[in-house]
Write an enzyme that holds these catalytic residues in place. Sequence first.
Site, PDB file in Angstrom:
ATOM      1  CG  HIS A  39      -0.019   0.184   2.489  1.00 42.72           C
ATOM      2  ND1 HIS A  39       0.550  -0.892   3.120  1.00 42.72           N
ATOM      3  CD2 HIS A  39       0.413   1.285   3.148  1.00 42.72           C
ATOM      4  CE1 HIS A  39       1.289  -0.452   4.120  1.00 42.72           C
ATOM      5  NE2 HIS A  39       1.230   0.863   4.170  1.00 42.72           N
ATOM      6  CG  HIS A 121       7.428   5.373   0.459  1.00 44.50           C
ATOM      7  ND1 HIS A 121       7.175   6.465   1.273  1.00 44.50           N
ATOM      8  CD2 HIS A 121       7.535   4.307   1.287  1.00 44.50           C
ATOM      9  CE1 HIS A 121       7.141   6.061   2.537  1.00 44.50           C
ATOM     10  NE2 HIS A 121       7.357   4.750   2.578  1.00 44.50           N
TER      11      HIS A 121
HETATM   12  P1  2AM Z   1       6.573   3.096   5.695  1.00 42.23           P
HETATM   13  O1  2AM Z   1       5.972   2.284   4.580  1.00 42.23           O
HETATM   14  O2  2AM Z   1       7.448   4.188   5.216  1.00 42.23           O
HETATM   15  O3  2AM Z   1       7.177   2.233   6.766  1.00 42.23           O
HETATM   16  C1  2AM Z   1       1.913   1.257   8.402  1.00 42.23           C
HETATM   17  O4  2AM Z   1       2.859   1.251   9.398  1.00 42.23           O
HETATM   18  C2  2AM Z   1       2.234   2.293   7.357  1.00 42.23           C
HETATM   19  O5  2AM Z   1       2.254   3.595   7.960  1.00 42.23           O
HETATM   20  C3  2AM Z   1       3.586   2.091   6.695  1.00 42.23           C
HETATM   21  O6  2AM Z   1       3.413   2.191   5.307  1.00 42.23           O
HETATM   22  C4  2AM Z   1       4.444   3.209   7.236  1.00 42.23           C
HETATM   23  O7  2AM Z   1       5.312   3.811   6.355  1.00 42.23           O
HETATM   24  C5  2AM Z   1       3.436   4.257   7.568  1.00 42.23           C
HETATM   25  N1  2AM Z   1       3.926   5.175   8.599  1.00 42.23           N
HETATM   26  C6  2AM Z   1       3.981   6.503   8.493  1.00 42.23           C
HETATM   27  N2  2AM Z   1       4.456   7.069   9.611  1.00 42.23           N
HETATM   28  C7  2AM Z   1       4.728   6.064  10.447  1.00 42.23           C
HETATM   29  C8  2AM Z   1       5.245   6.010  11.767  1.00 42.23           C
HETATM   30  N3  2AM Z   1       5.563   7.111  12.449  1.00 42.23           N
HETATM   31  N4  2AM Z   1       5.383   4.797  12.317  1.00 42.23           N
HETATM   32  C9  2AM Z   1       5.057   3.681  11.641  1.00 42.23           C
HETATM   33  N5  2AM Z   1       4.559   3.678  10.398  1.00 42.23           N
HETATM   34  C10 2AM Z   1       4.391   4.863   9.796  1.00 42.23           C
END
Ligand code: 2AM
Length: 172
Positions: A39, A121
């Site tokens: 996602h 991303h």
């Molecule tokens: P990431 O893909 O860059 O890890 C579920 O955790 C989703 O939320 C992930 O896609 C994650 O991004 C995103 N996300 C955004 N901020 C986050 C945070 N502070 N901690 C964990 N996940 C985060």
Amino acid sequence: MPERLFFAVQPPPPSRAMLAGSVAAMGRPARRVHADDLHLTLAFLGEVGGTEAPSRAGDRAATQAPPFSLALDRFGLWRRRGIAYAAPSRVPSALLALHSALWSALEAEGWSRERRPFRPHLTLARGAVRAPRQVTVDPWRVEHLLLLASGPPPAPRYRVLASWALGGAAAE
Ligand code: 2AM
């Protein structure tokens, strides 16, 4: 129990299978994201007790934002964070508009906007030391905004809590 909630958009299953293939042979220690779970996050809310307020925000944002086409054609590695990702080389203005509408609606419900800049991303693997293979994924039409919940680490699987058609009732 509070769950970690976030808003996201998801490519259709065939595209997710292609994307998952880009990290098929990453070796350890990379933890690949399951194809079903791939996602692109629009807003991460963290641990939230109820879904009522985010659902209102999702409803409002989806009504304002029209469907759009999205191509993930750039594959890379954020070495420091160990994140292998796929991203759009050109970020469609409609994606930025959806992100912005969502955060405006969330702020109206009392959430504080994330400080980190929005770098759209799709995470393919965590703990990665190598960049993913470049694969060709057809652009897809983003028609739904999703509210997802993530299970506990280290291998969270995601659950769809709500889905809204972009463009609201007009798109249905
Ligand atoms: P990431 O893909 O860059 O890890 C579920 O955790 C989703 O939320 C992930 O896609 C994650 O991004 C995103 N996300 C955004 N901020 C986050 C945070 N502070 N901690 C964990 N996940 C985060």
